[in-house]
Enzyme design. Structure first.
Site, PDB file in Angstrom:
ATOM      1  N   LYS A  70       0.824  -1.203   0.000  1.00 55.32           N
ATOM      2  CA  LYS A  70       0.000   0.000   0.000  1.00 55.32           C
ATOM      3  C   LYS A  70       0.868   1.267   0.000  1.00 55.32           C
ATOM      4  CE  LYS A  70      -3.791  -2.370   2.398  1.00 55.32           C
ATOM      5  NZ  LYS A  70      -4.705  -2.330   3.572  1.00 55.32           N
ATOM      6  N   TYR A  85     -12.202  -3.229  -3.526  1.00 54.25           N
ATOM      7  CA  TYR A  85     -12.773  -3.243  -2.171  1.00 54.25           C
ATOM      8  C   TYR A  85     -14.306  -3.318  -2.191  1.00 54.25           C
ATOM      9  CZ  TYR A  85      -8.250  -2.319   0.125  1.00 54.25           C
ATOM     10  OH  TYR A  85      -6.962  -2.423   0.618  1.00 54.25           O
ATOM     11  N   PHE A  93     -15.470   2.842   7.231  1.00 52.14           N
ATOM     12  CA  PHE A  93     -14.094   3.178   6.849  1.00 52.14           C
ATOM     13  C   PHE A  93     -13.869   3.184   5.337  1.00 52.14           C
ATOM     14  CE2 PHE A  93     -14.316  -1.395   7.766  1.00 52.14           C
ATOM     15  CZ  PHE A  93     -13.781  -1.933   6.610  1.00 52.14           C
ATOM     16  N   THR A 147      -5.467  -7.692  10.656  1.00 53.92           N
ATOM     17  CA  THR A 147      -5.761  -6.393  10.035  1.00 53.92           C
ATOM     18  C   THR A 147      -5.265  -5.195  10.848  1.00 53.92           C
ATOM     19  OG1 THR A 147      -7.732  -7.416   9.090  1.00 53.92           O
ATOM     20  CG2 THR A 147      -7.643  -5.002   9.052  1.00 53.92           C
ATOM     21  N   ASN A 189      -1.771  -0.015   7.232  1.00 56.32           N
ATOM     22  CA  ASN A 189      -1.295  -1.348   7.633  1.00 56.32           C
ATOM     23  C   ASN A 189      -0.477  -2.050   6.548  1.00 56.32           C
ATOM     24  OD1 ASN A 189      -3.357  -2.060   5.929  1.00 56.32           O
ATOM     25  ND2 ASN A 189      -4.585  -3.141   7.457  1.00 56.32           N
ATOM     26  N   HIS A 236      -1.877  -5.605   1.534  1.00 60.26           N
ATOM     27  CA  HIS A 236      -3.120  -6.331   1.279  1.00 60.26           C
ATOM     28  C   HIS A 236      -2.767  -7.733   0.807  1.00 60.26           C
ATOM     29  CE1 HIS A 236      -7.081  -7.414  -0.374  1.00 60.26           C
ATOM     30  NE2 HIS A 236      -6.380  -7.948  -1.370  1.00 60.26           N
ATOM     31  N   GLU A 251      -9.312 -10.787  -7.657  1.00 65.53           N
ATOM     32  CA  GLU A 251      -8.438  -9.627  -7.467  1.00 65.53           C
ATOM     33  C   GLU A 251      -7.242  -9.644  -8.431  1.00 65.53           C
ATOM     34  OE1 GLU A 251      -7.495  -9.739  -3.294  1.00 65.53           O
ATOM     35  OE2 GLU A 251      -9.556  -9.241  -2.697  1.00 65.53           O
TER      36      GLU A 251
HETATM   37  P1  DAT Z   1      -7.440  -7.079   5.552  1.00 62.02           P
HETATM   38  O1  DAT Z   1      -6.665  -6.000   4.841  1.00 62.02           O
HETATM   39  O2  DAT Z   1      -6.676  -7.615   6.727  1.00 62.02           O
HETATM   40  O3  DAT Z   1      -7.943  -8.152   4.643  1.00 62.02           O
HETATM   41  P2  DAT Z   1     -10.192  -6.133   5.594  1.00 62.02           P
HETATM   42  O4  DAT Z   1     -10.366  -6.792   4.286  1.00 62.02           O
HETATM   43  O5  DAT Z   1     -11.184  -6.438   6.668  1.00 62.02           O
HETATM   44  O6  DAT Z   1      -8.741  -6.380   6.199  1.00 62.02           O
HETATM   45  O7  DAT Z   1     -10.230  -4.544   5.387  1.00 62.02           O
HETATM   46  C1  DAT Z   1      -9.570  -3.962   4.280  1.00 62.02           C
HETATM   47  C2  DAT Z   1      -8.808  -2.755   4.767  1.00 62.02           C
HETATM   48  O8  DAT Z   1      -9.725  -1.780   5.255  1.00 62.02           O
HETATM   49  C3  DAT Z   1      -7.861  -3.015   5.935  1.00 62.02           C
HETATM   50  O9  DAT Z   1      -6.604  -3.481   5.515  1.00 62.02           O
HETATM   51  C4  DAT Z   1      -7.776  -1.684   6.580  1.00 62.02           C
HETATM   52  C5  DAT Z   1      -9.158  -1.100   6.369  1.00 62.02           C
HETATM   53  N1  DAT Z   1      -9.994  -1.341   7.551  1.00 62.02           N
HETATM   54  C6  DAT Z   1     -10.599  -2.506   7.902  1.00 62.02           C
HETATM   55  N2  DAT Z   1     -11.306  -2.364   9.037  1.00 62.02           N
HETATM   56  C7  DAT Z   1     -11.139  -1.077   9.418  1.00 62.02           C
HETATM   57  C8  DAT Z   1     -11.610  -0.296  10.521  1.00 62.02           C
HETATM   58  N3  DAT Z   1     -12.375  -0.834  11.464  1.00 62.02           N
HETATM   59  N4  DAT Z   1     -11.213   1.012  10.574  1.00 62.02           N
HETATM   60  C9  DAT Z   1     -10.435   1.548   9.625  1.00 62.02           C
HETATM   61  N5  DAT Z   1      -9.968   0.876   8.560  1.00 62.02           N
HETATM   62  C10 DAT Z   1     -10.307  -0.422   8.465  1.00 62.02           C
HETATM   63 MG    MG Z   2      -9.351  -8.147   3.108  1.00 61.90          MG
END
Ligand code: DAT
Ligand code: MG
Length: 150
Positions: free
Chosen positions: A9, A49, A57, A91, A112, A115, A126
């Site tokens: 990212k 996404y 978020f 995450t 973070n 991805h 994807e």
């Molecule tokens: P991951 O990236 O671990 O697969 P995810 O698919 O649930 O996590 O979410 C995609 C991204 O969205 C994640 O890397 C960071 C952001 N995100 C997820 N939950 C969040 C939250 N509660 N607050 C802010 N950003 C969030």
């Molecule tokens: Mg994810």
């Protein structure tokens, strides 16, 4: 052999951590099957996404992923989806275990670093968003061109 999509990212690129993260994946035994740098468009971000549309978020997430160039990769190996997820850490970096990429190198959920697809179905979808089939190396086809024994 399983494949998964990995994105480094904007924070990873801006902090100069692309090499470190790629190195961790390679040292784990995973193989790079495709890699490119790109600026994610709003449209690509929405498609990538899609599962998060409407979440609180989502707007911030799209703003972040489109903010500056990323590195997109296809990573290949046995159980690549799960192995990448485990190597990334959970995450929220503040909950991620030490030894993981997020647990060692990140602190906040909004930045973070990485991805990784969450299932083989997501990975297929994807990878198709970021790469055309011809851009992904087929090791079974190309291995006889290697000059170093592996
Ligand atoms: P991951 O990236 O671990 O697969 P995810 O698919 O649930 O996590 O979410 C995609 C991204 O969205 C994640 O890397 C960071 C952001 N995100 C997820 N939950 C969040 C939250 N509660 N607050 C802010 N950003 C969030
Ligand atoms: Mg994810």
């Amino acid at each position: 052999m399983d494949r998964t999509l990995v994105l480094l990212k904007p924070d990873a690129v801006q902090r100069g951590l692309a090499g470190e993260i790629i190195s961790r994946l390679e040292r784990r035994g995973l193989k790079l099957a495709a890699m490119k740098m790109l600026l994610v468009t709003e449209e690509l971000a929405h498609r990538h996404y899609a599962d998060h549309v409407g979440k609180p978020f989502f707007v911030g997430l799209v703003k972040f992923i489109t903010s500056s160039p990323i590195v997109a990769m296809v990573i290949e190996g046995e159980n690549a989806v799960d192995v990448v997820r485990n190597t990334m850490g959970v995450t929220s970096p503040s909950d991620a275990s030490p030894g993981t990429i997020r647990g060692d190198l990140a602190l906040t959920i909004g930045a973070n670093l990485i991805h990784g697809s969450d299932s083989t179905e997501s990975a297929k979808r994807e990878i198709g968003l970021f790469f055309s089939p011809g851009e992904v190396i087929d090791y079974t086809r190309d291995i006889d061109r290697w000059i170093i024994e592996s």
